[in-house]
Design a protein around this motif. Sequence first.
Motif, PDB file in Angstrom:
ATOM      1  N   ALA A 123       0.792  -1.299   0.035  1.00 52.63           N
ATOM      2  CA  ALA A 123       0.013  -0.015   0.085  1.00 52.63           C
ATOM      3  C   ALA A 123       0.970   1.258   0.020  1.00 52.63           C
ATOM      4  N   ALA A 124       0.396   2.360  -0.810  1.00 49.84           N
ATOM      5  CA  ALA A 124       1.032   3.514  -0.915  1.00 49.84           C
ATOM      6  C   ALA A 124       0.225   4.549   0.050  1.00 49.84           C
ATOM      7  N   ASP A 125       0.919   5.170   0.812  1.00 51.40           N
ATOM      8  CA  ASP A 125       0.351   6.138   1.927  1.00 51.40           C
ATOM      9  C   ASP A 125       0.369   7.754   1.134  1.00 51.40           C
ATOM     10  N   ALA A 126      -0.520   8.151   0.719  1.00 56.52           N
ATOM     11  CA  ALA A 126      -0.414   9.368  -0.007  1.00 56.52           C
ATOM     12  C   ALA A 126      -0.779  10.468   1.100  1.00 56.52           C
ATOM     13  N   SER A 127      -1.164  10.202   2.321  1.00 51.60           N
ATOM     14  CA  SER A 127      -1.598  11.168   3.221  1.00 51.60           C
ATOM     15  C   SER A 127      -0.723  11.927   4.049  1.00 51.60           C
ATOM     16  N   PRO A 128      -0.639  13.150   4.410  1.00 46.37           N
ATOM     17  CA  PRO A 128       0.512  13.998   5.059  1.00 46.37           C
ATOM     18  C   PRO A 128       0.568  13.216   6.368  1.00 46.37           C
ATOM     19  N   SER A 129       1.919  13.388   7.014  1.00 41.77           N
ATOM     20  CA  SER A 129       1.976  12.810   8.476  1.00 41.77           C
ATOM     21  C   SER A 129       0.910  13.135   9.487  1.00 41.77           C
ATOM     22  N   GLY A 130       0.937  12.356  10.614  1.00 43.23           N
ATOM     23  CA  GLY A 130       0.064  12.739  11.498  1.00 43.23           C
ATOM     24  C   GLY A 130      -1.377  12.296  11.100  1.00 43.23           C
ATOM     25  N   ILE A 131      -2.452  12.856  12.185  1.00 43.45           N
ATOM     26  CA  ILE A 131      -3.886  12.783  11.531  1.00 43.45           C
ATOM     27  C   ILE A 131      -4.476  13.997  10.951  1.00 43.45           C
ATOM     28  N   ALA A 132      -3.926  14.934  11.005  1.00 41.45           N
ATOM     29  CA  ALA A 132      -4.418  16.430  10.352  1.00 41.45           C
ATOM     30  C   ALA A 132      -4.579  16.208   8.828  1.00 41.45           C
ATOM     31  N   THR A 133      -5.853  16.605   8.429  1.00 40.76           N
ATOM     32  CA  THR A 133      -6.085  16.546   6.999  1.00 40.76           C
ATOM     33  C   THR A 133      -6.734  17.923   6.915  1.00 40.76           C
ATOM     34  N   TRP A 134      -6.922  17.863   5.510  1.00 44.73           N
ATOM     35  CA  TRP A 134      -7.635  19.168   5.178  1.00 44.73           C
ATOM     36  C   TRP A 134      -8.467  18.691   3.772  1.00 44.73           C
ATOM     37  N   ARG A 135      -9.644  19.681   3.213  1.00 48.07           N
ATOM     38  CA  ARG A 135     -10.157  19.332   2.060  1.00 48.07           C
ATOM     39  C   ARG A 135     -10.203  20.688   1.378  1.00 48.07           C
ATOM     40  N   PHE A 136      -9.828  20.397  -0.232  1.00 51.85           N
ATOM     41  CA  PHE A 136      -9.842  21.503  -0.979  1.00 51.85           C
ATOM     42  C   PHE A 136     -11.046  21.196  -1.978  1.00 51.85           C
ATOM     43  N   THR A 137     -11.811  22.493  -1.848  1.00 52.52           N
ATOM     44  CA  THR A 137     -12.786  22.507  -2.897  1.00 52.52           C
ATOM     45  C   THR A 137     -12.672  23.485  -4.155  1.00 52.52           C
ATOM     46  N   HIS A 138     -12.947  22.909  -5.370  1.00 51.84           N
ATOM     47  CA  HIS A 138     -12.707  23.682  -6.619  1.00 51.84           C
ATOM     48  C   HIS A 138     -14.071  23.387  -7.357  1.00 51.84           C
ATOM     49  N   GLU A 139     -14.801  24.561  -7.667  1.00 50.84           N
ATOM     50  CA  GLU A 139     -15.821  24.517  -8.448  1.00 50.84           C
ATOM     51  C   GLU A 139     -15.799  24.608  -9.976  1.00 50.84           C
ATOM     52  N   LEU A 140     -16.168  23.673 -10.667  1.00 52.78           N
ATOM     53  CA  LEU A 140     -16.034  23.861 -12.190  1.00 52.78           C
ATOM     54  C   LEU A 140     -16.966  24.648 -12.756  1.00 52.78           C
ATOM     55  N   ASP A 141     -16.458  25.214 -13.862  1.00 53.21           N
ATOM     56  CA  ASP A 141     -17.405  26.116 -14.797  1.00 53.21           C
ATOM     57  C   ASP A 141     -18.580  25.459 -14.984  1.00 53.21           C
ATOM     58  N   PRO A 142     -19.775  26.101 -15.028  1.00 53.87           N
ATOM     59  CA  PRO A 142     -21.033  25.562 -15.203  1.00 53.87           C
ATOM     60  C   PRO A 142     -21.017  24.677 -16.519  1.00 53.87           C
ATOM     61  N   ALA A 143     -20.563  25.421 -17.384  1.00 58.40           N
ATOM     62  CA  ALA A 143     -20.552  24.948 -18.894  1.00 58.40           C
ATOM     63  C   ALA A 143     -19.913  23.546 -18.922  1.00 58.40           C
ATOM     64  N   LEU A 144     -18.593  23.495 -18.324  1.00 54.82           N
ATOM     65  CA  LEU A 144     -17.724  22.604 -18.115  1.00 54.82           C
ATOM     66  C   LEU A 144     -18.204  21.241 -17.491  1.00 54.82           C
ATOM     67  N   THR A 145     -18.830  21.681 -16.375  1.00 49.86           N
ATOM     68  CA  THR A 145     -19.804  20.692 -15.488  1.00 49.86           C
ATOM     69  C   THR A 145     -20.859  20.032 -16.412  1.00 49.86           C
ATOM     70  N   ALA A 146     -21.467  20.797 -17.075  1.00 51.89           N
ATOM     71  CA  ALA A 146     -22.666  20.286 -17.809  1.00 51.89           C
ATOM     72  C   ALA A 146     -22.116  19.294 -19.215  1.00 51.89           C
ATOM     73  N   ALA A 147     -20.662  19.692 -19.647  1.00 49.01           N
ATOM     74  CA  ALA A 147     -20.207  19.032 -20.994  1.00 49.01           C
ATOM     75  C   ALA A 147     -20.041  17.702 -20.201  1.00 49.01           C
ATOM     76  N   LEU A 148     -19.256  17.664 -18.989  1.00 49.85           N
ATOM     77  CA  LEU A 148     -18.608  16.530 -18.413  1.00 49.85           C
ATOM     78  C   LEU A 148     -19.871  15.551 -17.993  1.00 49.85           C
TER      79      LEU A 148
END
Length: 208
Positions: A123-148
């Motif tokens: 197994a590969a652990d891609a998480s940072p050390s320790g138990i602290a984590t975060w979430r990054f949110t990025h909203e796609l353009d509505p037109a791109l979202t509809a196309a996807l």
Amino acid sequence: RGPLDLAEIDGDDQAALAAASQEPFSLWESPLFLFRLLRFADERIGLFFKYHHAIVDAWTVSLLNRQFHERFRALAEHGAAVPVAEHPSFLEFLQRERDYLASPEREQDEVFFRESLVELPGAADASPSGIATWRFTHELDPALTAALEGFCQSRGTTVFRFFLAVLARHFTTDGEHPDVVIGTGHHNRLTPREKAMAGMTVSTVPLC
């Protein structure tokens, strides 16, 4: 504190709700869920739900929200709440899991995955050390979202699977890891009764 209480909200209601949502549960001394009736200074009322992820998954949150809105709408439109039908018990799900663990099907599944994954690295652990984590949110353009969404629908897949494939491709671009297994959540509700049940049923399945 019981599972239902009343709170008077004065001043900044968003700050009060944010503070309530961040207050941790006591794992050993609380029911791990809270329903709080809110009364605001401007005479508005609201209902605040909070659950611990150990007992509630996203499916349950959607289920409870839908049932609450259905009953509230019936009460507002007809003056009477919809009769509450008998709901399946989480104990039924636990018994199904026990039966599976003792079944030939589980043994066959174990053999399949051991043989299929035998040549993969650890197994590969891609998480940072320790138990602290975060979430990054990025909203796609509505037109791109509809196309996807249209692209995925035309090929009989989902947006979630699309991004999972992109993630797998990202991990294989270095040329050193041509085979990647990604564990993803699965709601693990196999019957109509289980889909009408509140609880935490999520399991992890490997996608090769």
